[in-house]
Design an enzyme around this catalytic site. Structure first.
Site, PDB file in Angstrom:
ATOM      1  CB  SER A 128      15.607  63.786  12.588  1.00  0.00           C
ATOM      2  OG  SER A 128      16.863  63.898  11.941  1.00  0.00           O
ATOM      3  CB  CYS A 129      15.973  68.611  15.221  1.00  0.00           C
ATOM      4  SG  CYS A 129      14.621  68.334  16.392  1.00  0.00           S
ATOM      5  CG  LEU A 130      19.457  67.558  20.542  1.00  0.00           C
ATOM      6  CD1 LEU A 130      20.665  66.667  20.259  1.00  0.00           C
ATOM      7  CD2 LEU A 130      19.836  68.751  21.397  1.00  0.00           C
TER       8      LEU A 130
END
Length: 208
Positions: free
Chosen positions: A167-169
């Protein structure tokens, strides 16, 4: 000297060196339907294949196949096969976990890797039970010695068959991370495309 009689559509250059039965095969244009007054008419598959049957040898069938494609192009009955789904990440949308699916997975032995930068984690917090490996370090990290990986990230090195979620932003970097991991042979990888932005809509992040 007796002159060789050529088929009306056969030129000296195109038919030189061919056997008599091959010279009797009409070109593709002869298998296609002629245009009538009032607009073009397309031949059906039966008519074209009858033309192929009338032509002798393998060449006749090849010309018939070409004629079928030509007759069907631009909206006729024939269509080229549609490309099937590809594992390439550039070919379309990558499946993504929802918030609830990720939450359920966290109850199992899944490694959740947050590929945002460290300053983002320090400033905004992180999803609970995730390990931060910035995207720029990921390829090297996934090829580390297991002992070195555990020392650096305080997390056991995943095997290539272990479930891993990235995941990231908001999904862009996690998509790249997924591509990197797959290229290195990791077979049970997924992404949470909603990322940190989606998670905080449901519950507060974990802060240092």
């Amino acid at each position: 000297m007796e002159k060789r009689r050529l088929a009306p559509w056969c030129s000296l250059n195109s038919c030189a060196g061919l056997r008599p039965e091959e010279k009797a095969v009409p070109p593709v244009s002869r298998l296609l339907p002629r245009r009538r007054q009032g607009g073009p008419r397309r031949a059906g598959p039966g008519a074209i294949f009858r033309g192929g049957l009338m032509a002798s040898g393998i060449r006749g069938w090849r010309w018939a196949a070409q004629a079928l494609r030509a007759a069907g192009s631009g909206g006729g009955w024939w269509r080229p096969a549609a490309a099937g789904p590809s594992r390439s990440l550039c070919a379309g949308e990558v499946p993504s976990l929802s918030y609830q699916e990720l939450k359920d997975l966290k109850k199992t032995k899944v490694l959740h890797v947050d590929v945002r930068e460290r300053w983002e984690i320090d400033k905004f917090g992180k999803i609970p039970a995730s390990v931060n490996i910035p995207l720029g370090e990921l390829v090297e990290a996934l090829q580390m010695d297991p002992t070195e990986f555990e020392e650096k990230y305080s997390q056991k090195m995943p095997a290539k068959s272990d479930p891993v979620v990235f995941s990231c932003l908001a999904g862009k970097r996690s998509r790249q991370a997924l591509s990197f991991a797959m290229s290195l042979g990791f077979s049970s990888v997924q992404q949470y495309a909603g990322g940190f932005e989606d998670w905080v809509k449901h519950e507060p992040p974990e802060k240092k």
